[in-house]
Scaffold this motif. Structure first.
Motif, PDB file in Angstrom:
ATOM      1  N   ARG A  59       0.453  -3.702   2.716  1.00  0.00           N
ATOM      2  CA  ARG A  59       0.728  -3.079   4.023  1.00  0.00           C
ATOM      3  C   ARG A  59       1.008  -4.133   5.072  1.00  0.00           C
ATOM      4  O   ARG A  59       0.351  -5.170   5.122  1.00  0.00           O
ATOM      5  CB  ARG A  59      -0.463  -2.233   4.461  1.00  0.00           C
ATOM      6  CG  ARG A  59      -0.544  -0.879   3.822  1.00  0.00           C
ATOM      7  CD  ARG A  59      -1.487   0.023   4.615  1.00  0.00           C
ATOM      8  NE  ARG A  59      -2.836  -0.541   4.749  1.00  0.00           N
ATOM      9  CZ  ARG A  59      -3.715  -0.143   5.649  1.00  0.00           C
ATOM     10  NH1 ARG A  59      -3.409   0.806   6.521  1.00  0.00           N
ATOM     11  NH2 ARG A  59      -4.916  -0.682   5.696  1.00  0.00           N
ATOM     12  N   PRO A  70      -2.361   4.130   4.322  1.00  0.00           N
ATOM     13  CA  PRO A  70      -3.419   3.304   3.726  1.00  0.00           C
ATOM     14  C   PRO A  70      -3.209   2.962   2.256  1.00  0.00           C
ATOM     15  O   PRO A  70      -3.779   1.982   1.770  1.00  0.00           O
ATOM     16  CB  PRO A  70      -4.671   4.162   3.924  1.00  0.00           C
ATOM     17  CG  PRO A  70      -4.158   5.563   4.019  1.00  0.00           C
ATOM     18  CD  PRO A  70      -2.856   5.458   4.743  1.00  0.00           C
ATOM     19  N   ASN A  71      -2.421   3.778   1.544  1.00  0.00           N
ATOM     20  CA  ASN A  71      -2.241   3.542   0.107  1.00  0.00           C
ATOM     21  C   ASN A  71      -0.916   2.884  -0.236  1.00  0.00           C
ATOM     22  O   ASN A  71      -0.556   2.774  -1.406  1.00  0.00           O
ATOM     23  CB  ASN A  71      -2.368   4.867  -0.647  1.00  0.00           C
ATOM     24  CG  ASN A  71      -3.721   5.519  -0.452  1.00  0.00           C
ATOM     25  OD1 ASN A  71      -4.757   4.851  -0.542  1.00  0.00           O
ATOM     26  ND2 ASN A  71      -3.738   6.813  -0.166  1.00  0.00           N
ATOM     27  N   HIS A  73       1.925   0.343  -1.185  1.00  0.00           N
ATOM     28  CA  HIS A  73       1.915  -0.883  -1.990  1.00  0.00           C
ATOM     29  C   HIS A  73       3.282  -1.049  -2.644  1.00  0.00           C
ATOM     30  O   HIS A  73       4.094  -0.118  -2.665  1.00  0.00           O
ATOM     31  CB  HIS A  73       0.834  -0.818  -3.067  1.00  0.00           C
ATOM     32  CG  HIS A  73       1.029   0.307  -4.042  1.00  0.00           C
ATOM     33  ND1 HIS A  73       0.559   1.593  -3.788  1.00  0.00           N
ATOM     34  CD2 HIS A  73       1.659   0.372  -5.240  1.00  0.00           C
ATOM     35  CE1 HIS A  73       0.883   2.381  -4.802  1.00  0.00           C
ATOM     36  NE2 HIS A  73       1.558   1.663  -5.691  1.00  0.00           N
ATOM     37  N   GLY A  93       2.641   5.054  -2.745  1.00  0.00           N
ATOM     38  CA  GLY A  93       1.685   5.341  -1.686  1.00  0.00           C
ATOM     39  C   GLY A  93       2.323   5.566  -0.336  1.00  0.00           C
ATOM     40  O   GLY A  93       1.662   5.452   0.698  1.00  0.00           O
ATOM     41  N   GLU A 128       6.988   7.629  -4.353  1.00  0.00           N
ATOM     42  CA  GLU A 128       7.310   6.416  -5.094  1.00  0.00           C
ATOM     43  C   GLU A 128       8.813   6.169  -5.053  1.00  0.00           C
ATOM     44  O   GLU A 128       9.609   7.110  -4.937  1.00  0.00           O
ATOM     45  CB  GLU A 128       6.852   6.530  -6.548  1.00  0.00           C
ATOM     46  CG  GLU A 128       5.347   6.697  -6.685  1.00  0.00           C
ATOM     47  CD  GLU A 128       4.903   6.859  -8.133  1.00  0.00           C
ATOM     48  OE1 GLU A 128       5.795   7.027  -9.016  1.00  0.00           O
ATOM     49  OE2 GLU A 128       3.695   6.819  -8.397  1.00  0.00           O
TER      50      GLU A 128
END
Length: 229
Positions: A59, A70-71, A73, A93, A128
Motif C-alpha cells: 500500500r 487495507p488488503n 497488494h 485486494g 484482482e
C-alpha cells in the motif's frame, strides 16, 4: 518472407514456453514449432529463469495515511530475455471492476520525481488484476532529456489542473527503479474510502491517489536495480 516466417515461429515458440515461466495457461495445448525454433525458445526461457527477480508492492504511503484499501497488494516478476524484459504484475485486494494506472517511477513516495507511464491494469469481480508489460526493466532503466532544454513538445491535454508542458527541461540520465499504481480517477479512490485528490498519473492527467508502490524498498534502491541482464 521466409525470414519473417521464421521470426514469427520463434516468437510463437517463445510465447508458449513463457507461459510456463509466468504461470499462465491458454486453457489448451500449446502449438509447437519447428525443432530449431523450439530449441532457441527454450534457451531464451532458460536464460530468463537465470535472470529473474520477484518482489512485492505494498500500500502506498497515501493509502496507509488515509487508512484505506487495507488488503491491497501486488506481486511482480521481471524476467530478462537479454535485449528486453517481461514484467508481470498481479494485483489484489482492490475494489472490483476498476481501472488502475501503472508507472515506472524515480521515487516510491511523493514527490515521485520522473515517471514513465506503462499502461493500465483492470480489476475483476474479485478485485484482482493481471498484466504483462514488455520493456527495459533492469539496472539500466533510465530517463534522459539531452541538454539544452526548452525543446518544443506537443500539447495534447491542455485543461487544468495538469495541462501538458509545451517544452521539456534538460536532465542527464536519471534511473527509475521504483513502481507505482494509481487509481484511474479521484471518484474511484473516494469510493474506496481514500482521498479524492486529483493527480497527474493517467492518460488525461486526472487520476486519483497512488494505491500501491515499492516503498518497501529504499528510496535509491528500487527493485528494478536488482536485475542485471
Amino acid at each position: 518472407m521466409k525470414k519473417a516466417r521464421k521470426i514469427s515461429a520463434l516468437f510463437l515458440g517463445l510465447g508458449g514456453a513463457l507461459l510456463a515461466l509466468f504461470g499462465m495457461s491458454l486453457g489448451g495445448p500449446v502449438q509447437t514449432v519447428a525443432a530449431d525454433e523450439t530449441v532457441a525458445a527454450n534457451e531464451a526461457v532458460a536464460a530468463a529463469f537465470n535472470h529473474r527477480i520477484d518482489f512485492q508492492m505494498v500500500r502506498s504511503a497515501g493509502a496507509v495515511a488515509a487508512n484505506c484499501i487495507p488488503n491491497a497488494h501486488a506481486a511482480v516478476r521481471v524476467a530478462s530475455l537479454g535485449p528486453v524484459e517481461l514484467m508481470t504484475v498481479d494485483i489484489g485486494g482492490l475494489p472490483p471492476h476498476r481501472e488502475f494506472d501503472f508507472f515506472v517511477i524515480q521515487n516510491p513516495n511523493a514527490p515521485f520525481g520522473l515517471a514513465w507511464y506503462q499502461g493500465d491494469i483492470e480489476t475483476d469481480a474479485q478485485g484482482e488484476g493481471h498484466q504483462l508489460f514488455v520493456g527495459r526493466f533492469n539496472i539500466e532503466t533510465f530517463i534522459v532529456a539531452q541538454p539544452p532544454g526548452g525543446q518544443p513538445a506537443p500539447v495534447v491535454h491542455n485543461q487544468p489542473p495538469f495541462p501538458d508542458a509545451s517544452m521539456n527541461p534538460a536532465t542527464e540520465p536519471i534511473h527509475t527503479y521504483h513502481l507505482g499504481l494509481w487509481f484511474n480517477s479521484p471518484s474511484a479512490a473516494q469510493a474506496a474510502g481514500c482521498p479524492n485528490t486529483v493527480t497527474r498519473f493517467n492518460g488525461d492527467h486526472r487520476a486519483g491517489i497512488q494505491a500501491l508502490s515499492t516503498r518497501n524498498f529504499g528510496k535509491l534502491n528500487g527493485p528494478l536495480r536488482r536485475l542485471t541482464p
